[in-house]
Design a protein around this motif. Structure first.
Motif, PDB file in Angstrom:
ATOM      1  N   LYS A   9     -11.240 -13.746 -11.053  1.00  0.00           N
ATOM      2  CA  LYS A   9     -10.370 -14.787 -11.597  1.00  0.00           C
ATOM      3  C   LYS A   9      -8.894 -14.419 -11.440  1.00  0.00           C
ATOM      4  N   HIS A  10      -8.556 -13.127 -11.634  1.00  0.00           N
ATOM      5  CA  HIS A  10      -7.160 -12.679 -11.636  1.00  0.00           C
ATOM      6  C   HIS A  10      -6.808 -11.732 -10.490  1.00  0.00           C
ATOM      7  N   VAL A  11      -7.823 -11.114  -9.885  1.00  0.00           N
ATOM      8  CA  VAL A  11      -7.597 -10.106  -8.839  1.00  0.00           C
ATOM      9  C   VAL A  11      -8.603 -10.292  -7.709  1.00  0.00           C
ATOM     10  N   PHE A  12      -8.303  -9.634  -6.592  1.00  0.00           N
ATOM     11  CA  PHE A  12      -9.224  -9.650  -5.459  1.00  0.00           C
ATOM     12  C   PHE A  12      -9.223  -8.280  -4.789  1.00  0.00           C
ATOM     13  N   ALA A  13     -10.294  -8.008  -4.056  1.00  0.00           N
ATOM     14  CA  ALA A  13     -10.401  -6.763  -3.296  1.00  0.00           C
ATOM     15  C   ALA A  13     -10.073  -7.066  -1.845  1.00  0.00           C
ATOM     16  N   ILE A  14      -9.472  -6.093  -1.183  1.00  0.00           N
ATOM     17  CA  ILE A  14      -9.158  -6.243   0.239  1.00  0.00           C
ATOM     18  C   ILE A  14      -9.311  -4.882   0.898  1.00  0.00           C
ATOM     19  N   LEU A  15     -10.036  -4.874   2.008  1.00  0.00           N
ATOM     20  CA  LEU A  15     -10.178  -3.635   2.762  1.00  0.00           C
ATOM     21  C   LEU A  15      -8.865  -3.320   3.463  1.00  0.00           C
ATOM     22  N   ASN A  16      -8.526  -2.067   3.514  1.00  0.00           N
ATOM     23  CA  ASN A  16      -7.315  -1.641   4.198  1.00  0.00           C
ATOM     24  C   ASN A  16      -7.538  -1.785   5.700  1.00  0.00           C
ATOM     25  N   LYS A  17      -6.751  -2.634   6.331  1.00  0.00           N
ATOM     26  CA  LYS A  17      -6.878  -2.891   7.768  1.00  0.00           C
ATOM     27  C   LYS A  17      -6.463  -1.669   8.589  1.00  0.00           C
ATOM     28  N   PHE A  18      -5.626  -0.820   8.021  1.00  0.00           N
ATOM     29  CA  PHE A  18      -5.153   0.389   8.691  1.00  0.00           C
ATOM     30  C   PHE A  18      -5.419   1.585   7.773  1.00  0.00           C
ATOM     31  N   PRO A  19      -6.698   1.936   7.591  1.00  0.00           N
ATOM     32  CA  PRO A  19      -7.057   2.924   6.566  1.00  0.00           C
ATOM     33  C   PRO A  19      -6.732   4.365   6.946  1.00  0.00           C
ATOM     34  N   TYR A  20      -6.516   5.158   5.909  1.00  0.00           N
ATOM     35  CA  TYR A  20      -6.379   6.597   6.094  1.00  0.00           C
ATOM     36  C   TYR A  20      -7.750   7.223   6.303  1.00  0.00           C
ATOM     37  N   THR A  21      -8.764   6.627   5.686  1.00  0.00           N
ATOM     38  CA  THR A  21     -10.092   7.215   5.711  1.00  0.00           C
ATOM     39  C   THR A  21     -11.157   6.140   5.530  1.00  0.00           C
ATOM     40  N   TRP A  22     -12.395   6.515   5.675  1.00  0.00           N
ATOM     41  CA  TRP A  22     -13.549   5.617   5.580  1.00  0.00           C
ATOM     42  C   TRP A  22     -13.518   4.779   4.303  1.00  0.00           C
ATOM     43  N   GLY A  23     -13.648   3.465   4.441  1.00  0.00           N
ATOM     44  CA  GLY A  23     -13.857   2.590   3.296  1.00  0.00           C
ATOM     45  C   GLY A  23     -12.692   2.406   2.351  1.00  0.00           C
ATOM     46  N   HIS A  24     -11.487   2.696   2.774  1.00  0.00           N
ATOM     47  CA  HIS A  24     -10.297   2.540   1.937  1.00  0.00           C
ATOM     48  C   HIS A  24     -10.166   1.065   1.555  1.00  0.00           C
ATOM     49  N   VAL A  25     -10.261   0.784   0.278  1.00  0.00           N
ATOM     50  CA  VAL A  25     -10.198  -0.587  -0.228  1.00  0.00           C
ATOM     51  C   VAL A  25      -9.145  -0.658  -1.326  1.00  0.00           C
ATOM     52  N   MET A  26      -8.588  -1.834  -1.517  1.00  0.00           N
ATOM     53  CA  MET A  26      -7.554  -2.020  -2.536  1.00  0.00           C
ATOM     54  C   MET A  26      -7.930  -3.191  -3.439  1.00  0.00           C
ATOM     55  N   VAL A  27      -7.429  -3.157  -4.660  1.00  0.00           N
ATOM     56  CA  VAL A  27      -7.590  -4.266  -5.592  1.00  0.00           C
ATOM     57  C   VAL A  27      -6.189  -4.727  -5.959  1.00  0.00           C
ATOM     58  N   SER A  28      -5.964  -6.028  -5.845  1.00  0.00           N
ATOM     59  CA  SER A  28      -4.633  -6.582  -6.060  1.00  0.00           C
ATOM     60  C   SER A  28      -4.699  -7.809  -6.963  1.00  0.00           C
ATOM     61  N   PRO A  29      -3.690  -7.987  -7.811  1.00  0.00           N
ATOM     62  CA  PRO A  29      -3.618  -9.260  -8.540  1.00  0.00           C
ATOM     63  C   PRO A  29      -3.218 -10.369  -7.561  1.00  0.00           C
ATOM     64  N   TYR A  30      -3.604 -11.579  -7.887  1.00  0.00           N
ATOM     65  CA  TYR A  30      -3.172 -12.708  -7.057  1.00  0.00           C
ATOM     66  C   TYR A  30      -1.651 -12.881  -7.172  1.00  0.00           C
ATOM     67  N   ARG A  31      -1.139 -12.630  -8.373  1.00  0.00           N
ATOM     68  CA  ARG A  31       0.307 -12.791  -8.594  1.00  0.00           C
ATOM     69  C   ARG A  31       1.078 -11.692  -7.871  1.00  0.00           C
ATOM     70  N   HIS A  32       2.229 -12.061  -7.364  1.00  0.00           N
ATOM     71  CA  HIS A  32       3.112 -11.124  -6.671  1.00  0.00           C
ATOM     72  C   HIS A  32       3.971 -10.422  -7.730  1.00  0.00           C
ATOM     73  N   VAL A  33       3.457  -9.293  -8.235  1.00  0.00           N
ATOM     74  CA  VAL A  33       4.193  -8.480  -9.203  1.00  0.00           C
ATOM     75  C   VAL A  33       4.309  -7.073  -8.641  1.00  0.00           C
ATOM     76  N   SER A  34       5.393  -6.399  -8.973  1.00  0.00           N
ATOM     77  CA  SER A  34       5.619  -5.078  -8.398  1.00  0.00           C
ATOM     78  C   SER A  34       5.480  -3.936  -9.391  1.00  0.00           C
ATOM     79  N   GLN A  35       5.506  -4.237 -10.658  1.00  0.00           N
ATOM     80  CA  GLN A  35       5.488  -3.176 -11.662  1.00  0.00           C
ATOM     81  C   GLN A  35       4.223  -3.237 -12.517  1.00  0.00           C
ATOM     82  N   PHE A  36       3.726  -2.082 -12.856  1.00  0.00           N
ATOM     83  CA  PHE A  36       2.520  -1.948 -13.663  1.00  0.00           C
ATOM     84  C   PHE A  36       2.614  -2.744 -14.960  1.00  0.00           C
ATOM     85  N   GLU A  37       3.765  -2.673 -15.611  1.00  0.00           N
ATOM     86  CA  GLU A  37       3.919  -3.337 -16.912  1.00  0.00           C
ATOM     87  C   GLU A  37       3.983  -4.864 -16.801  1.00  0.00           C
TER      88      GLU A  37
END
Length: 152
Positions: A45-73
């Motif tokens: 509902k609030h986030v999505f997973a995306i595989l790293n297209k240019f990974p450092y290593t096997w299976g590098h995946v990321m989770v991102s909010p849909y909103r464009h925010v830059s700070q943890f808080e």
């Protein structure tokens, strides 16, 4: 070969284009009909997973909010809770798919912390495992990325 040594020459295309054009996470977030092409294996509902297209290593995946925010808080409690839950589920899938037993999980916030994309916060999940000697790593990563996308 142990992946504690980071050598990823296939990342050059990403490095040369970082900061140019639109935010790739915002683009992927808004293109639900292109999840396969954008390497998006899961959406919440609030986030999505995306595989790293240019990974450092096997299976590098990321989770991102849909909103464009830059700070943890800036994350809402709901975004943070869903991000952590999705990360947990992705780690379980990675254990089964790539045989990972250890993970590096983290947020790079700001250039000094190593953020390649400073404007859109994302959580990295990087499996840490050894691979057999003689493996053609770039070709193996492409194959694994396809398999991982299907499994996740």
């Amino acid at each position: 070969m142990d992946f504690n040594v980071v050598y990823a020459p296939w990342r050059l295309r990403y490095i040369q284009n970082v900061g140019k054009g639109e935010c790739f996470l915002c683009k992927a977030a808004g293109e639900r009909e292109r999840d396969d092409e954008n390497l998006v294996p899961a959406r919440g509902k609030h986030v999505f997973a995306i595989l790293n297209k240019f990974p450092y290593t096997w299976g590098h995946v990321m989770v991102s909010p849909y909103r464009h925010v830059s700070q943890f808080e800036e994350l809402t409690a709901e975004e943070w809770a869903e991000m952590v839950d999705m990360a947990r589920r992705l780690m379980e899938a990675l254990k089964k798919t790539v045989g990972a037993g250890r993970f590096i999980v983290g947020l790079n916030i700001g250039r000094a912390a190593g953020a390649g994309l400073e404007g859109h916060l994302h959580l990295h999940i990087i499996p840490d495992r050894e691979v057999e000697p003689g493996v053609d790593l770039p070709q193996a990563l492409v194959k694994l990325t396809r398999e991982l996308r299907e499994a996740l």
